[in-house]
Design an enzyme around this catalytic site. Structure first.
Site, short mmCIF file in Angstrom:
data_model
loop_
_atom_site.label_atom_id
_atom_site.label_comp_id
_atom_site.label_asym_id
_atom_site.label_seq_id
_atom_site.Cartn_x
_atom_site.Cartn_y
_atom_site.Cartn_z
CD GLU A 278 -57.20 81.16 25.68
OE1 GLU A 278 -56.99 81.30 24.45
OE2 GLU A 278 -57.97 80.31 26.13
CG HIS A 304 -36.20 90.55 3.88
ND1 HIS A 304 -35.26 91.27 3.17
CD2 HIS A 304 -35.61 89.38 4.22
CE1 HIS A 304 -34.14 90.55 3.07
NE2 HIS A 304 -34.34 89.40 3.70
CE LYS A 418 -65.04 79.35 24.38
NZ LYS A 418 -64.76 78.02 24.92
O1 PA5 Z 1 -57.03 77.19 25.86
C1 PA5 Z 1 -58.25 77.20 25.99
O2 PA5 Z 1 -58.82 76.78 27.00
C2 PA5 Z 1 -59.12 77.74 24.89
O3 PA5 Z 1 -58.36 78.28 23.86
C3 PA5 Z 1 -59.99 76.61 24.30
O4 PA5 Z 1 -59.16 75.59 23.79
C4 PA5 Z 1 -60.92 77.13 23.20
O5 PA5 Z 1 -61.71 78.17 23.70
C5 PA5 Z 1 -61.80 76.01 22.68
O6 PA5 Z 1 -62.53 75.42 23.71
P1 PA5 Z 1 -63.22 74.03 23.53
O7 PA5 Z 1 -62.17 72.98 23.41
O8 PA5 Z 1 -64.05 73.85 24.74
O9 PA5 Z 1 -64.04 74.08 22.27
#
Ligand code: PA5
Length: 460
Positions: A278, A304, A418
């Site tokens: 990410e 394995h 989202k």
């Molecule tokens: O790393 C990130 O920013 C994302 O993976 C968020 O943690 C994830 O989308 C969840 O977001 P939120 O904490 O606003 O629910």
């Protein structure tokens, strides 16, 4: 607390062993000081977390001890994976520490799982920890609404005493709801993004509830923070990891397999995969997109399974192996007679010994095949060393962002997904894009007849 150490061994990525496309950091030598300042000026929000005070948190947790059997954590991505990693490292599967609850992370929205879980739990003995920084993520808010209904039905108006919310200090619907309903809350600092937040209340609240030592996690992170400011990569494993993985990426090794040889680090590999993917999978102006593909594996289990691919498959991978030297008291195989040759040689040997031999076997099989690897060694798997490892990885991703010229702190692709979900679920302000999305999906095949394979599986 004993002296902990983390070392990263790059030998099996070196060009003297791997060949011409092996590692050689000379080209970046001049940039080392600038690369490590990726961490200090301007400092990313996570760099301040190791200094936070946790007395309030620990004080709050104290009277809860013995008061609940189960902790349901509602949070996804960076709001769930950190707690998963900590639980996996320090609590035996499906178990719990005496006086502390058992953890259930609900991140997916599979109705079957949540229905089953709530059917098993006693609302009078369950604590609910809802974590969302934005306070609006669909998966977390939907699951929370269900769990909240379940609690309220059993406990009435006072149900809020069994909810602890971790969210932005001011913004978002969860903050507003928590204030209205009187939940105990802890703040996610506004300048700390989800995947960088495990050392904030996002990870520390569940950690403290589960009996994991939050202070030691932070102490380990503090120690690593000092090391990550060092411009000499031989004394800075974060700089070494970033340089190594970036150089492998440039050499066409675009898959990073993370393969810990410890069950306790199984979920670390998932946490790392999110941090890496990410943060680094990004478009770049005027050049190709960047993005190593992380892949979680587990030694020896995946010897394995995946290892065949790593050894003989395309040379587009680097394998990051992690080992823990202190595995505690070894479990010995009882003495065996020589009657069965596949048992005889194991008699009197330890399972820890076998694990180490298997790791060596993997390193050498990879090396012979020309697949580079890196080996990170932790002297022990305790809170201090995991805190250090977490900080190391976060610093390494910041440095890699600088090398690759990408912003590691945003996630436009995730936000895009989202928005579409909101549109399909009818959320105000997003519905307008539905027609456009449907058109895109339909393409040139509006009835979706040309692109479908059907099989009837209900008849013999
Ligand atoms: O790393 C990130 O920013 C994302 O993976 C968020 O943690 C994830 O989308 C969840 O977001 P939120 O904490 O606003 O629910």
């Amino acid at each position: 607390m004993g002296e902990g150490k983390i070392s990263l061994d790059l030998r099996t990525s070196d060009r003297r062993l791997i060949g011409r496309s092996g590692l050689d950091f000379a080209q970046w030598r001049e940039s080392y000081p600038e690369l490590v300042t990726a961490l200090i000026g301007p400092a990313p929000g996570y760099a301040a977390l190791p200094d936070q005070q946790v007395s309030d948190l620990l004080h709050w947790v104290e009277p809860l001890k013995g008061g609940c059997d189960d902790l349901v954590l509602l949070g996804i991505g960076g709001s769930g994976l950190g707690a998963r990693m900590l639980n996996c490292a320090f609590i035996e599967p499906a178990s719990r520490k005496p006086g502390h609850p058992r953890l259930h992370v609900v991140d997916n929205v599979d109705p079957r799982r949540l229905r089953h879980l709530l059917g098993e739990l006693d609302p009078h003995r369950t604590l609910v920890n809802v974590i969302t920084k934005s306070g609006s993520t669909a998966e977390t808010m939907a699951s929370f609404a269900v769990v909240r209904g379940w609690l309220r039905e059993a406990l009435g108006k006072g149900y809020g005493e069994r909810v602890v919310a971790v969210t932005d200090p001011d913004l978002g619907d969860l903050r507003a709801l928590a204030t209205a309903e009187g939940y105990r809350t802890f703040d996610v600092p506004s300048d700390v993004g989800g995947r960088f937040s495990v050392l904030s209340p996002v990870g520390l609240v569940p950690a403290a509830l589960l009996g994991i030592d939050a202070r030691e996690l932070l102490a380990g992170a503090r120690a690593m923070r000092t090391a990550t400011g060092n411009p000499d990569w031989r004394k800075n494993p974060a700089l070494a990891l970033a340089l190594a993985l970036h150089q492998h990426h440039l050499a066409g090794r675009r898959i990073v397999s993370v393969m810990p040889y410890a069950d306790g680090l199984r979920d670390f590999a998932l946490w790392f995969a999110q941090l890496w993917a990410e943060s680094l999978g990004k478009r770049r102006r005027g050049t190709d997109p960047y993005g190593p593909t992380p892949q979680a594996a587990l030694g020896v289990t995946d010897q394995h399974s995946q290892l065949q691919l790593y050894v003989d498959g395309p040379k587009d991978k680097v394998v990051w192996l992690l080992e823990v030297t202190d595995t505690g008291d070894d479990v010995r195989v009882p003495p065996q007679t020589d009657e069965y040759s596949s048992l005889g040689y194991l008699g009197g040997r330890g399972l820890g010994e076998l694990l180490r031999a298997e790791l060596k076997g993997t390193v050498l099989a990879l090396l012979r095949a020309g697949t580079p690897s890196l080996v990170l060694t932790l002297t022990a798997l305790d809170e201090r060393s995991l805190g250090s490892l977490v900080y190391l990885c976060q610093a390494a991703v910041s440095i890699t962002g600088k090398l690759a010229v990408v912003n590691v702190y945003d996630q436009p692709g995730v936000e895009e997904g989202k928005r579409t979900t909101y549109a399909y679920m009818g959320r105000e302000g997003y519905i307008e894009r539905l027609a456009e999305d449907e058109l895109l999906l339909a393409g040139t095949d509006p009835d979706r007849r040309l692109h479908r394979a059907d099989a009837l599986v209900s008849e013999a």
